[in-house]
Design an enzyme around this catalytic site. Structure first.
Site, short mmCIF file in Angstrom:
data_model
loop_
_atom_site.label_atom_id
_atom_site.label_comp_id
_atom_site.label_asym_id
_atom_site.label_seq_id
_atom_site.Cartn_x
_atom_site.Cartn_y
_atom_site.Cartn_z
N SER A 3 0.85 -1.23 -0.05
CA SER A 3 0.13 -0.17 -0.14
C SER A 3 0.80 1.17 0.02
CB SER A 3 -0.99 -0.06 1.16
OG SER A 3 -1.54 1.28 1.38
N GLU B 1 0.42 3.49 1.68
CA GLU B 1 0.35 3.91 3.34
C GLU B 1 1.82 3.58 3.89
OE1 GLU B 1 -1.63 5.51 5.14
OE2 GLU B 1 -3.27 5.73 3.67
N TYR C 76 -2.06 0.40 10.36
CA TYR C 76 -2.38 -0.06 8.93
C TYR C 76 -1.03 -0.27 8.10
CZ TYR C 76 -3.84 -0.97 4.19
OH TYR C 76 -4.07 -1.52 2.83
#
Length: 328
Positions: free
Chosen positions: A132, A134, A156
């Protein structure tokens, strides 16, 4: 000619359902790992699940939990996949602040368990992990690519960073064909209703039909690199067909705000979003990744990967889909 065989975790999710359709169209035998629950509703796979020429012939579902290594190992041993797509995990960034322990258990340790299972196979399959954007947290460079330093700022993102780095380690240390698809936001009509894109498209549809009056949102200035999920699973598949295992960023290279998302979605149904949106601070994240914009040049050059929908086309697709569903 023997058909290629793939295992997909998270097969009932947005990406899993699109990937299943893609692989079946290419002649694969597809095996999905699903959690046993009190309901058998798998709406994203419904058309395939109800097709007797596909289900239990080319598509098979197996019950297992990511923490159940014995069962997963047994499935892998029996199926002998040529490709393994590990798409399962807690996928909501905001929610990870509320359930950090289970997020890390599923996303980080769940992935490590699968890496160990695959490493032990006589003929390890090619492996794809959907990383991701992220993992970059608040990056110092814009746009980001495969060499951008990892610096997550959410539970996350931290869990994803662990799984991403472990996938690289197993590739380099054990010579395995393991790849990371570093995915920026990718949406579709199959997106979960707790994600902002789907929340907006569904609200626009329902408000236009008189089924609700307003929608509550957080920071309308938050910017994201949003693409189409169908394009992203194509990129995942292309990575495992390449001659060499590597990591690739998948992104559109364009950023749009939630305000722009609202403008397109509500204009599609002839409404002004300003008359129906309520700002609620509860929907603002404690720490939000900003300046996230992906550079997918490597995927375009090495894999021939391309995006098929513009941001506006994607939003219109989602609103139209929700309108049709709400009218039923």
């Amino acid at each position: 000619m023997v058909s290629p065989v793939a295992i997909i975790t998270g097969i009932t999710g947005q990406d899993g359902s699109y990937l299943t359709e893609l692989l079946l169209s290419k002649g694969y035998e597809v095996h999905g790992i699903v959690r046993r629950s009190s309901t058998l509703e798998r709406s994203r796979l419904k058309s395939l699940y109800l097709d007797p020429s596909i289900y239990d012939h080319r598509l098979f579902l197996h019950y297992a939990d990511l923490s159940d290594t014995t069962t997963i190992r047994r499935i892998v041993h029996r199926v002998q996949p040529t490709e393994f797509y590990h798409l399962a995990g807690q996928s909501h960034v905001g929610l990870s602040f509320e359930i950090p322990e289970s997020t890390c258990e599923l996303t980080a340790l769940g992935t490590l368990r699968i890496l160990e299972i695959l490493r032990d196979q006589p003929n390890p399959p090619r492996f794809l992990y959907p990383s991701s954007r992220e993992i970059f947290g608040t990056p110092a460079v814009l746009p980001q690519d495969e060499n951008t330093p990892v610096n997550p700022n959410s539970p996350y993102g931290c869990a994803k960073a662990f799984a991403t780095q472990m996938t690289r380690i197993y590739r380099e240390a054990h010579g395995l064909f393991f790849c990371n698809a570093i995915c920026y936001n990718h949406e579709s009509p199959r997106r979960g209703e707790n994600f902002v894109t789907r929340k907006v498209s569904l609200a626009a549809a329902r408000i236009s039909l008189g089924q609700m009056k307003s929608v509550k949102l957080g920071d309308l200035g938050a910017s994201r690199d949003w693409g189409y999920a169908g394009d992203f699973v194509m990129g995942m598949w292309q990575m495992l067909q390449h001659e060499r295992a590597d990591d690739y960023v998948l992104a559109t290279g364009e950023a749009h705000t939630i305000g722009e998302l609202l403008e397109i979605a509500f204009a599609r149904v002839g409404l002004r979003w300003q008359e129906h949106v309520i700002i609620d601070d509860r929907f603002k994240r404690p720490s939000d990744a900003c300046m996230l914009l992906g550079n997918a040049g490597k995927a375009r050059t090495n894999l021939g990967w391309r995006t098929s929908l513009t941001f506006e086309q994607l939003v219109v697709l989602m609103v139209d889909s929700d309108l049709a569903a709400c009218r039923q």
